[in-house]
Design an enzyme around this catalytic site. Structure first.
Site, short mmCIF file in Angstrom:
data_model
loop_
_atom_site.label_atom_id
_atom_site.label_comp_id
_atom_site.label_asym_id
_atom_site.label_seq_id
_atom_site.Cartn_x
_atom_site.Cartn_y
_atom_site.Cartn_z
N ASP A 231 -1.76 0.72 12.98
CA ASP A 231 -1.13 0.22 11.77
C ASP A 231 -2.15 0.03 10.64
O ASP A 231 -3.26 -0.46 10.87
CB ASP A 231 -0.48 -1.14 12.10
CG ASP A 231 0.31 -1.72 10.95
OD1 ASP A 231 1.29 -1.10 10.55
OD2 ASP A 231 -0.07 -2.81 10.46
N GLU A 291 -1.31 5.45 10.86
CA GLU A 291 -0.51 5.26 9.65
C GLU A 291 -1.45 5.49 8.47
O GLU A 291 -2.09 4.57 7.98
CB GLU A 291 0.08 3.86 9.58
CG GLU A 291 1.05 3.74 8.41
CD GLU A 291 1.31 2.31 7.95
OE1 GLU A 291 2.29 2.10 7.24
OE2 GLU A 291 0.51 1.40 8.29
C1 GLC Z 1 2.46 -1.22 8.17
C2 GLC Z 1 3.81 -1.32 8.84
C3 GLC Z 1 4.67 -2.24 8.04
C4 GLC Z 1 4.02 -3.61 8.03
C5 GLC Z 1 2.59 -3.52 7.48
C6 GLC Z 1 1.83 -4.76 7.76
O1 GLC Z 1 2.57 -0.66 6.91
O2 GLC Z 1 4.36 -0.05 8.99
O3 GLC Z 1 5.97 -2.32 8.55
O4 GLC Z 1 4.78 -4.48 7.25
O5 GLC Z 1 1.87 -2.48 8.10
O6 GLC Z 1 1.51 -4.88 9.10
#
Ligand code: GLC
Ligand code: CA
Length: 568
Positions: A231, A291
């Site tokens: 993440d 991500e």
């Molecule tokens: C990433 C996740 C999102 C979350 C953020 C903070 O972007 O996909 O859903 O709110 O991280 O952890």
């Protein structure tokens, strides 16, 4: 990171990178040396919303286990479960208070082990979400950290003095609204949080943090997890001098001036951490998905790392955020990713962006467009990640009023920013109450379209979005060209039709996608690719008539898909 719109990091280093290659550890499954995940179909699943086994209105692990046969039948090889660890649920699990357990609302470690075992029986791997940028403010590390300036975990987070009375250390803002600094009266310092104040950022410059987090991955690998989706990797490091970010034109969804986040996003140190995580992953033959919100292909390339030493699967969010049905826009993005040297990772939706059904749909031909989009990213070179419900044409269901909003950013930013509830509603299984998700009132409401767009009804309808996905996924698993073939763009000047070959040895798959609302004529010259005179047989189409062929010229119906096999 969430929703690309106001992340404006332009930290574009143009390092010359050698093209990624596959390391020995990656469990080759074929003669070309592809690893299992290169041939796999991934499925992102939001555990709160998939299936509720104990009827409390919230999905859970046993619910997921009970639906593994559905996923197998669909053609899924691996599921990525968004965070299911103990959490106060401020950010619905992305605020983790214990990395080595399961939140009781989702079950327990035994349920998890059973999910892994049942998945294994069906050839479905489990990937967990690893929130590495921050913890919950209720995590024991943070509770200790905030307890005194000299506590053992003080330096596990980012604490700084303010610039003066009531003045935060600098101008950085949280991507979730407000300042990125929160003052803590007990020790009279500010802590940094790129997301909600309840999500303090970890200090990755502290080797103890690194060690503890690496050990978390080992804990789960030993339990049978085959990898992680990492993440918010862009946000791991901040400039130690805390230089103010430059303000740039325009405002964000919260009405604040835009910023170029050059001092707190995508710092080069991120890559050291990714290499470290990768080393541990390699001990277990595991795969790392990232991500990765990049703004250029050069940036994306860096996430693969030199000699594929970082992420095997950095997501191409530039592809995912092409927000209009446009053949030229997609064509450009596909060529870019294919030139990056790594293995593409493609998706068209996730839990942070409005559902693809609505983003691409025109309100009239949404089902046809959903099939078109599926045919696009499921026939391209690379690994696709489906988002649950996409395969049944689930629509976005935004809250109707501010009072209904559950996602805090929606409460703060209403009405411009409605939050992410709309794309997180319960999976639609059948026509019974709450779409068969739960006997209790679900945590988010099911839209009226669940009457027609649900698994049970669609399985019975040969023309449904679901059956189209199933056929596509079958082809994807069985056609060599779709698995390993090179990508060859055709008719590159066509404004309405996206057309390409996936060529493998003496055969190819031809994909023709009409991204326009009108009948389109086109012809393809296959001679340059050694396929002149090849036999053509239709593999899949949703056209009502056969493809019209007059000489070389063909025509394809509005928003239609035509996929054919070419053999010499
Ligand atoms: C990433 C996740 C999102 C979350 C953020 C903070 O972007 O996909 O859903 O709110 O991280 O952890
Ligand atoms: Ca439940």
């Amino acid at each position: 990171m969430f929703r690309r719109s106001f992340a404006t990091s332009i930290f574009a280093l143009s390092l010359a990178l050698t093209s990624a290659h596959i390391s020995a550890q990656q469990m080759a499954v074929d003669a070309e040396g592809h690893a299992w995940w290169q041939h796999a179909v991934f499925y992102e699943l939001y555990p709160r919303s998939f299936a509720d086994s104990n009827n409390d209105g919230i999905g859970d692990l046993n619910g997921i286990t009970s639906r593994l046969d559905y996923l197998k039948d669909l053609g899924v090889d691996a599921i990525w479960i968004t965070p299911c660890f103990p959490s106060p649920q401020v950010d619905f699990g992305y605020d983790v208070s214990d990395y080595q357990n399961i939140d009781p609302m989702y079950g327990n470690l035994q349920d998890f082990d059973r999910l892994v075992a049942e998945g294994r029986k069906r050839g479905i791997h489990i990937v967990l979400d690893f929130v590495i940028n921050h913890t919950s403010d209720q995590h024991k590390w943070f509770l200790d950290s905030k307890s005194s300036r000299t506590s053992a975990h003080r330096d596990w987070y980012i604490w700084r003095d303010g610039k003066g009375p009531d003045l935060p250390p600098n101008n950085w803002v949280s991507t979730f609204g407000l300042s990125a600094w929160k003052f803590d009266p007990l020790t009279r310092q500010y802590y940094y949080h790129y997301f909600y104040p309840e999500q303090p950022d970890l200090n990755w410059r502290n080797p103890a943090v690194e060690q503890a987090m690496f050990d978390v991955t080992r804990f789960w690998y030993k339990r049978g997890v085959v990898g992680f989706r990492l993440d918010a990797v862009d946000s791991l490091f901040e400039d130690p001098k805390l230089t103010d970010n430059p303000v740039v034109p325009g405002t964000d969804n919260f009405g604040r001036p835009n910023m170029d986040e050059k001092y707190n996003q995508k710092l080069p140190e991120v890559h050291d951490v990714l290499r470290g995580l990768r080393k541990v992953a390699d001990e277990y033959d595991a795969v790392l998905i990232g991500e990765t919100y990049t703004s250029t292909i050069g940036e994306l390339k860096q996430y693969y790392g030199e000699r594929s030493s970082e992420l095997q699967m950095p997501m191409d969010m530039m592809f995912a955020t092409v927000d209009k049905l446009s053949a030229p826009d997609f064509r450009q993005q596909i060529s870019a990713i294919n030139s990056a040297g790594g293995w593409p990772v493609l998706l068209i939706g996730n839990h942070d962006m409005a559902r693809s059904y609505n983003r691409y749909g025109d309100g009239v031909h949404n089902d046809a467009i959903a099939k078109l989009m599926a045919a696009l990213y499921l026939t391209l070179r690379g690994t696709p990640i489906l988002y649950y419900g996409e395969e049944i044409g689930m629509e976005n269901n935004d809250p109707k009023s501010k009072e209904d909003v559950r996602d805090p950013i929606g409460k703060l930013g209403w009405p411009l920013e409605k939050g992410r509830d709309g794309e997180r509603t319960p999976m639609q299984w059948n026509v019974s109450a709450n779409a068969g998700f739960s006997m209790a009132r679900p945590w988010l409401p099911v839209p009226p379209s669940a009457e027609t767009h649900n698994v049970e009804s669609e399985l019975r309808d040969p023309g449904s979005v679901l059956n189209f996905y199933k056929r596509l996924l079958f082809l994807r698993h069985h056609e060599e060209s779709l698995l390993d073939g090179e990508y060859i763009p055709l008719n590159e000047n066509s404004p309405g039709v996206l057309c390409y070959l996936r060529r493998y040895k003496n055969e190819a798959v031809l994909v023709v996608l009409n991204m326009s609302g009108s009948l389109q004529k086109f012809d393809v010259d296959l001679a340059p690719y050694g396929l002149a005179g090849a036999n053509r047989s239709t593999l899949l189409t949703d056209m009502t008539g056969e493809l019209q062929t007059g000489g070389k010229e063909m025509s394809i119906e509005p928003f239609a898909v035509y996929i054919a096999k070419l053999t010499k």
